[in-house]
Design a protein around this motif. Structure first.
Motif, PDB file in Angstrom:
ATOM      1  N   HIS A 391       0.827  -1.217   0.000  1.00 35.96           N
ATOM      2  CA  HIS A 391       0.000   0.000   0.000  1.00 35.96           C
ATOM      3  C   HIS A 391       0.858   1.263   0.000  1.00 35.96           C
ATOM      4  O   HIS A 391       0.339   2.370  -0.087  1.00 35.96           O
ATOM      5  CB  HIS A 391      -0.938  -0.002   1.205  1.00 35.96           C
ATOM      6  CG  HIS A 391      -1.736  -1.279   1.270  1.00 35.96           C
ATOM      7  ND1 HIS A 391      -2.652  -1.607   0.301  1.00 35.96           N
ATOM      8  CD2 HIS A 391      -1.702  -2.311   2.130  1.00 35.96           C
ATOM      9  CE1 HIS A 391      -3.159  -2.801   0.570  1.00 35.96           C
ATOM     10  NE2 HIS A 391      -2.595  -3.247   1.671  1.00 35.96           N
ATOM     11  N   MET A 392       2.159   1.120   0.085  1.00 32.09           N
ATOM     12  CA  MET A 392       3.037   2.295   0.080  1.00 32.09           C
ATOM     13  C   MET A 392       3.331   2.699  -1.375  1.00 32.09           C
ATOM     14  O   MET A 392       4.019   1.958  -2.090  1.00 32.09           O
ATOM     15  CB  MET A 392       4.347   1.980   0.811  1.00 32.09           C
ATOM     16  CG  MET A 392       4.159   1.744   2.303  1.00 32.09           C
ATOM     17  SD  MET A 392       5.594   0.960   3.090  1.00 32.09           S
ATOM     18  CE  MET A 392       6.944   1.948   2.504  1.00 32.09           C
ATOM     19  N   PRO A 393       2.832   3.868  -1.810  1.00 28.35           N
ATOM     20  CA  PRO A 393       3.011   4.270  -3.222  1.00 28.35           C
ATOM     21  C   PRO A 393       4.473   4.283  -3.675  1.00 28.35           C
ATOM     22  O   PRO A 393       4.768   3.958  -4.826  1.00 28.35           O
ATOM     23  CB  PRO A 393       2.416   5.677  -3.274  1.00 28.35           C
ATOM     24  CG  PRO A 393       1.489   5.764  -2.100  1.00 28.35           C
ATOM     25  CD  PRO A 393       2.030   4.845  -1.049  1.00 28.35           C
ATOM     26  N   ILE A 394       5.391   4.597  -2.780  1.00 33.05           N
ATOM     27  CA  ILE A 394       6.810   4.689  -3.176  1.00 33.05           C
ATOM     28  C   ILE A 394       7.321   3.341  -3.710  1.00 33.05           C
ATOM     29  O   ILE A 394       8.215   3.304  -4.547  1.00 33.05           O
ATOM     30  CB  ILE A 394       7.695   5.189  -1.993  1.00 33.05           C
ATOM     31  CG1 ILE A 394       9.136   5.489  -2.444  1.00 33.05           C
ATOM     32  CG2 ILE A 394       7.729   4.185  -0.851  1.00 33.05           C
ATOM     33  CD1 ILE A 394       9.318   6.742  -3.206  1.00 33.05           C
ATOM     34  N   THR A 395       6.715   2.244  -3.256  1.00 34.05           N
ATOM     35  CA  THR A 395       7.192   0.923  -3.701  1.00 34.05           C
ATOM     36  C   THR A 395       6.786   0.628  -5.145  1.00 34.05           C
ATOM     37  O   THR A 395       7.214  -0.371  -5.714  1.00 34.05           O
ATOM     38  CB  THR A 395       6.682  -0.211  -2.786  1.00 34.05           C
ATOM     39  OG1 THR A 395       5.253  -0.294  -2.901  1.00 34.05           O
ATOM     40  CG2 THR A 395       7.067   0.014  -1.341  1.00 34.05           C
ATOM     41  N   CYS A 396       5.953   1.485  -5.720  1.00 35.39           N
ATOM     42  CA  CYS A 396       5.592   1.323  -7.143  1.00 35.39           C
ATOM     43  C   CYS A 396       6.542   2.103  -8.038  1.00 35.39           C
ATOM     44  O   CYS A 396       6.434   2.065  -9.258  1.00 35.39           O
ATOM     45  CB  CYS A 396       4.166   1.814  -7.397  1.00 35.39           C
ATOM     46  SG  CYS A 396       2.961   0.782  -6.598  1.00 35.39           S
ATOM     47  N   GLU A 397       7.459   2.850  -7.419  1.00 39.12           N
ATOM     48  CA  GLU A 397       8.378   3.674  -8.209  1.00 39.12           C
ATOM     49  C   GLU A 397       9.753   3.040  -8.295  1.00 39.12           C
ATOM     50  O   GLU A 397      10.183   2.361  -7.372  1.00 39.12           O
ATOM     51  CB  GLU A 397       8.549   5.037  -7.520  1.00 39.12           C
ATOM     52  CG  GLU A 397       7.419   5.980  -7.789  1.00 39.12           C
ATOM     53  CD  GLU A 397       7.581   7.263  -7.003  1.00 39.12           C
ATOM     54  OE1 GLU A 397       8.739   7.699  -6.793  1.00 39.12           O
ATOM     55  OE2 GLU A 397       6.548   7.815  -6.586  1.00 39.12           O
ATOM     56  N   GLU A 398      10.446   3.341  -9.374  1.00 36.67           N
ATOM     57  CA  GLU A 398      11.834   2.900  -9.496  1.00 36.67           C
ATOM     58  C   GLU A 398      12.736   4.020  -8.986  1.00 36.67           C
ATOM     59  O   GLU A 398      12.785   5.090  -9.590  1.00 36.67           O
ATOM     60  CB  GLU A 398      12.170   2.601 -10.958  1.00 36.67           C
ATOM     61  CG  GLU A 398      13.621   2.197 -11.170  1.00 36.67           C
ATOM     62  CD  GLU A 398      14.021   2.158 -12.639  1.00 36.67           C
ATOM     63  OE1 GLU A 398      13.759   3.136 -13.367  1.00 36.67           O
ATOM     64  OE2 GLU A 398      14.619   1.141 -13.047  1.00 36.67           O
ATOM     65  N   THR A 399      13.415   3.786  -7.866  1.00 33.40           N
ATOM     66  CA  THR A 399      14.447   4.729  -7.418  1.00 33.40           C
ATOM     67  C   THR A 399      15.776   4.068  -7.777  1.00 33.40           C
ATOM     68  O   THR A 399      16.035   2.945  -7.347  1.00 33.40           O
ATOM     69  CB  THR A 399      14.364   4.966  -5.900  1.00 33.40           C
ATOM     70  OG1 THR A 399      13.051   5.429  -5.592  1.00 33.40           O
ATOM     71  CG2 THR A 399      15.396   5.983  -5.439  1.00 33.40           C
ATOM     72  N   PHE A 400      16.585   4.755  -8.576  1.00 34.56           N
ATOM     73  CA  PHE A 400      17.805   4.125  -9.099  1.00 34.56           C
ATOM     74  C   PHE A 400      18.902   4.147  -8.034  1.00 34.56           C
ATOM     75  O   PHE A 400      19.852   4.915  -8.103  1.00 34.56           O
ATOM     76  CB  PHE A 400      18.230   4.847 -10.372  1.00 34.56           C
ATOM     77  CG  PHE A 400      18.562   3.901 -11.483  1.00 34.56           C
ATOM     78  CD1 PHE A 400      17.667   2.922 -11.887  1.00 34.56           C
ATOM     79  CD2 PHE A 400      19.793   3.974 -12.131  1.00 34.56           C
ATOM     80  CE1 PHE A 400      17.980   2.033 -12.916  1.00 34.56           C
ATOM     81  CE2 PHE A 400      20.120   3.089 -13.160  1.00 34.56           C
ATOM     82  CZ  PHE A 400      19.212   2.128 -13.551  1.00 34.56           C
ATOM     83  N   ALA A 401      18.750   3.269  -7.038  1.00 31.13           N
ATOM     84  CA  ALA A 401      19.637   3.266  -5.876  1.00 31.13           C
ATOM     85  C   ALA A 401      19.426   1.938  -5.138  1.00 31.13           C
ATOM     86  O   ALA A 401      18.439   1.246  -5.384  1.00 31.13           O
ATOM     87  CB  ALA A 401      19.272   4.434  -4.961  1.00 31.13           C
ATOM     88  N   PRO A 402      20.340   1.596  -4.234  1.00 27.53           N
ATOM     89  CA  PRO A 402      20.215   0.296  -3.554  1.00 27.53           C
ATOM     90  C   PRO A 402      19.206   0.313  -2.395  1.00 27.53           C
ATOM     91  O   PRO A 402      19.593   0.246  -1.223  1.00 27.53           O
ATOM     92  CB  PRO A 402      21.638   0.026  -3.067  1.00 27.53           C
ATOM     93  CG  PRO A 402      22.207   1.378  -2.837  1.00 27.53           C
ATOM     94  CD  PRO A 402      21.591   2.278  -3.859  1.00 27.53           C
TER      95      PRO A 402
END
Ligand code: UN1
Length: 513
Positions: A391-402
């Protein structure tokens, strides 16, 4: 020459024909460029390596004109002869593997073994393309009309525009360029703003091989900004295909321009790759695979594992083992033996990572390991593990980092639903020793990604398969299998060797009767 003898940067640059200041356009020869001067920085120190002068739109025009002429000649070379040139290019890259690998490490911060792996990927592509040059097969069909023959053949397509990203600064060019070359196309390369030097070095090597074979200049380069050269190139009707690697946002912009001119696009965009680990999995294997896929290349692969789904029975143990492992990862100088994670590419990448961690926490995520910038010169961060929910929207995004988000699940159907719930669809994996679970994951109702693995992580694909993904990843396929087809135009030919003119579908059209 070994990497050890190249510790001096200017020596390394000289061995690859590079200088402190370099023109950023190649049109059969290096041409003076009129754009901005870009200094390529070593992300491990923040120090300059060398500068490249960007191409202006006018400089690009020269590159495009030369590429078009080169294509016109190259398309007349028999494909196996084109393959022979690519074979020699592979040999030349083998000879320069150490220097090029070192430059990749210096310019984008990959650890030594990954820098060398990047060059190996180019060599492998050359080898594969040599074989392809004798296998550009068309089908033959049975005509419904008597004394007719029907078949399809594949012709060269034209000059191809190739836009690459910093994270695979040369391998992705090779995926495209080696195949395009045997297909009879020329290539205009727009390398990443953050990694021009490796592109220049590879272009120099490729040019030497072409000249030694009296081949036309099919490998050209225009190092320019997205606005300017990038926009001009994508809109250029002389380029029937644009192959672009980068963000979803970039892909959308390019896609619109291509749609308008009905040009072909080969998109390799964002990933948000997940690994499922079931209760019956070999946890040692899973742990090793997750670490390489989530932490390797500092999380800057499009195939990086960003989401980990753990079945309830093993979740606590896996988290414990992951936290321990994350704490022991050696982060530091990518060229030092023993380092597992180098720096991020630049300051913006660090800022984006820290922002994503803040957002994840604000959305209810809990940092289990890492989470901070490392206090030293360069762009170093801690590999980060975050307990999350879908349910966390950020987990649907690609952050180019580890950053690795960890979720829990009860049963496999639920896990597959969670896994498929993001907009991206590049790579995926399941760790299980149960044949039914493995097949469930690979079934049509399983993973919705372009790549699906069993007991292997999401990154580090071999070049023999077609590489690419579904949904917002863009749908393109590069490298092996039949990916070559996009670099050619298909022609369906029907030949009447009889004395009458029967029409298809039984249509009668008798003039004068
Ligand atoms: C990319 O990150 O753009 O499968 C490509 C892999 C590599 C390619 C990654 N062979 O991780």
């Amino acid at each position: 020459m070994t990497v050890d003898t190249l510790s001096n940067v200017s020596h390394l640059l000289a061995s690859l024909g590079l200088e402190a200041d370099n023109p950023g356009a190649f049109a059969g020869t290096w041409i003076p460029t009129h754009g901005e001067r870009v200094v390529s920085l070593n992300p491990a120190t923040g120090e300059p390596i060398a500068a490249v002068h960007m191409a202006s739109v006018d400089d690009y025009e020269r590159v495009a004109a030369v590429s078009l002429d080169a294509f016109r000649e190259w398309q007349t070379w028999p494909a196996p002869k084109r393959g022979e040139v690519v074979r020699q290019l592979g040999e030349e890259l083998r000879r320069h593997k150490a220097e090029l690998g070192h430059l990749v490490s210096l310019e984008v911060g990959k650890i030594t073994s990954e820098g060398l792996g990047e060059v190996q990927e180019m060599i492998d592509m050359a080898d594969l393309a040599v074989g392809m040059s004798r296998q550009l097969y068309g089908l033959s069909m049975h005509s419904e009309r008597p004394q007719h023959r029907m078949y399809e053949q594949w012709h060269p397509l034209g000059p191809i525009g190739v836009i690459t990203a910093f994270n695979f600064p040369v391998a992705v060019w090779a995926w495209n360029a080696m195949v395009a070359a045997v297909c009879g196309d020329s290539v205009i390369w727009k390398p990443s703003h953050q990694a021009p030097l490796t592109a220049l070095a590879v272009t120099r090597i490729a040019d030497r091989v072409l000249k030694a074979n009296n081949a036309p200049p099919i490998f050209n380069l225009a190092f320019g900004g997205r606005a300017g050269v990038g926009e001009r190139m994508v809109a250029d009707r002389r380029l029937p295909l644009i192959s672009a690697t980068g963000s979803v946002r970039m892909g959308r912009e390019i896609g619109k321009v291509l749609a308008d001119r009905l040009g072909r696009g080969l998109m390799e965009l964002g990933g948000n790759n997940g690994i499922l680990v079931t209760d019956d999995a070999d946890l040692d294997l899973a742990l090793r695979a997750v670490l390489f896929a989530a932490v390797g290349t500092a999380g800057q692969r499009c195939t990086t594992t960003r989401r980990l789904f753990l079945q309830k029975g093993i979740a606590a143990e896996m988290k414990r083992r992951l936290v321990d492992a994350y704490k022991s990862i050696r982060v530091g100088d990518p060229l030092e033996p023993g380092t597992l994670m180098g720096p991020l590419i630049d300051e913006t990448a660090v800022t984006n990572m820290l922002k994503a961690i803040d957002t994840a926490q604000a959305e209810g995520g809990k940092v289990l390991a890492g989470g901070k910038r490392i206090d030293r010169p360069g762009f170093f961060v801690e590999p980060t593990l975050i307990e999350a929910t879908v349910h966390m929207p950020i987990t649907c995004e690609e952050t180019f980092a580890p950053i690795l988000y960890v979720f829990e699940f009860e049963d496999l159907d639920e896990a597959i639903r969670m896994h498929n719930s993001v907009p991206q669809g590049l790579s995926s994996a399941i760790f299980t020793l149960n044949m039914r679970s493995a097949e469930r994951f690979l079934a049509a109702t399983g993973s919705d990604c372009g790549i699906a693995n069993v007991n292997i992580g999401t990154s580090g694909a071999e070049i023999g398969g077609a590489f690419g993904g579904e949904k917002e990843t863009g749908g393109g396929r590069e490298a092996g299998s039949d990916s070559w087809k996009i670099y050619m135009r298909r022609q369906t030919c029907t030949l009447n060797w009889g004395t009458s003119l029967p029409l298809a579908q039984g249509v009668e059209f008798k003039v004068g009767e």
